[in-house]
Write a protein that holds these residues in place. Structure first.
Motif, short mmCIF file in Angstrom:
data_model
loop_
_atom_site.label_atom_id
_atom_site.label_comp_id
_atom_site.label_asym_id
_atom_site.label_seq_id
_atom_site.Cartn_x
_atom_site.Cartn_y
_atom_site.Cartn_z
N TRP A 1 -1.36 5.86 8.31
CA TRP A 1 -1.27 5.17 9.59
C TRP A 1 -2.61 4.75 10.17
N ASN A 2 -3.71 5.41 9.79
CA ASN A 2 -5.02 5.02 10.32
C ASN A 2 -5.35 3.58 9.95
N GLU A 3 -5.11 3.21 8.69
CA GLU A 3 -5.39 1.82 8.27
C GLU A 3 -4.38 0.85 8.86
N VAL A 4 -3.14 1.28 9.03
CA VAL A 4 -2.13 0.41 9.64
C VAL A 4 -2.52 0.09 11.07
N ARG A 5 -2.96 1.10 11.81
CA ARG A 5 -3.38 0.87 13.20
C ARG A 5 -4.53 -0.13 13.28
N ALA A 6 -5.52 0.07 12.41
CA ALA A 6 -6.69 -0.83 12.43
C ALA A 6 -6.28 -2.27 12.12
N ASP A 7 -5.43 -2.47 11.13
CA ASP A 7 -5.00 -3.83 10.78
C ASP A 7 -4.11 -4.44 11.85
N CYS A 8 -3.28 -3.63 12.50
CA CYS A 8 -2.45 -4.15 13.60
C CYS A 8 -3.31 -4.58 14.78
N TRP B 1 8.76 8.78 2.28
CA TRP B 1 8.90 9.45 3.57
C TRP B 1 7.72 10.37 3.83
N TRP B 2 7.23 11.03 2.78
CA TRP B 2 6.09 11.93 2.96
C TRP B 2 4.86 11.13 3.41
N TRP B 3 4.58 9.99 2.77
CA TRP B 3 3.43 9.18 3.15
C TRP B 3 3.59 8.58 4.54
N LEU B 4 4.82 8.27 4.95
CA LEU B 4 5.02 7.75 6.30
C LEU B 4 4.67 8.79 7.37
N GLY B 5 4.63 10.04 7.01
CA GLY B 5 4.26 11.09 7.94
C GLY B 5 2.80 11.46 7.92
N GLN B 6 2.01 10.80 7.09
CA GLN B 6 0.60 11.14 6.95
C GLN B 6 -0.30 10.23 7.78
N ARG C 1 0.84 -1.21 0.00
CA ARG C 1 0.00 0.00 0.00
C ARG C 1 0.87 1.25 0.00
N LEU C 2 1.94 1.24 0.79
CA LEU C 2 2.86 2.38 0.83
C LEU C 2 3.49 2.60 -0.54
N TRP C 3 3.93 1.53 -1.20
CA TRP C 3 4.52 1.66 -2.53
C TRP C 3 3.52 2.23 -3.53
#
Length: 85
Positions: free
Chosen positions: A59-66, A50-55, A23-25
Motif C-alpha cells: 500500500w505504500n507505493e499505491v498511496r504514492a502513485d494515487c 489477500w495476504w499482500w493486500l494486508g501488507q 504488481r499485486l499479481w
C-alpha cells in the motif's frame, strides 16, 4: 476539448490501476511462508493475494502513485478551468 481532458484523466487513473494490479499479481506469485514454525506450508492462490493486500509494503507505493494521479488530475482541471475563462 472536454472529451480529450476526460480521456487523459481516465488514462492516468486507468494506468495507475493497471500498474498496481500487475504488481499485486507479481507479488502474489512469489512464494510466501505462513509461519516459520507452521510446517513450512506455502500460501496458495487467492490467499497470497489477500495476504499482500494486508501488507503496508504493497500500500505504500499505491498511496504514492494515487497522490501523483490526484496531482495530475488537479493540474488538468486547473488548466481546463483557466482555458475556459
Amino acid at each position: 476539448m472536454p472529451t480529450l481532458l476526460h480521456l487523459v484523466m481516465t488514462g492516468v487513473w486507468g494506468m495507475t490501476l493497471i500498474i498496481h494490479t500487475r504488481r499485486l499479481w507479481r507479488l502474489a506469485c512469489v512464494e510466501q511462508l505462513r509461519n516459520w514454525e507452521d510446517e513450512q506450508r506455502l500460501r496458495t492462490g487467492w490467499n497470497r493475494i489477500w495476504w499482500w493486500l494486508g501488507q503496508d509494503e504493497f500500500w505504500n507505493e499505491v498511496r504514492a502513485d494515487c497522490l501523483k494521479a490526484i496531482e495530475i488530475t488537479l493540474m488538468i482541471f486547473l488548466l481546463a478551468w483557466g482555458m475556459s475563462q
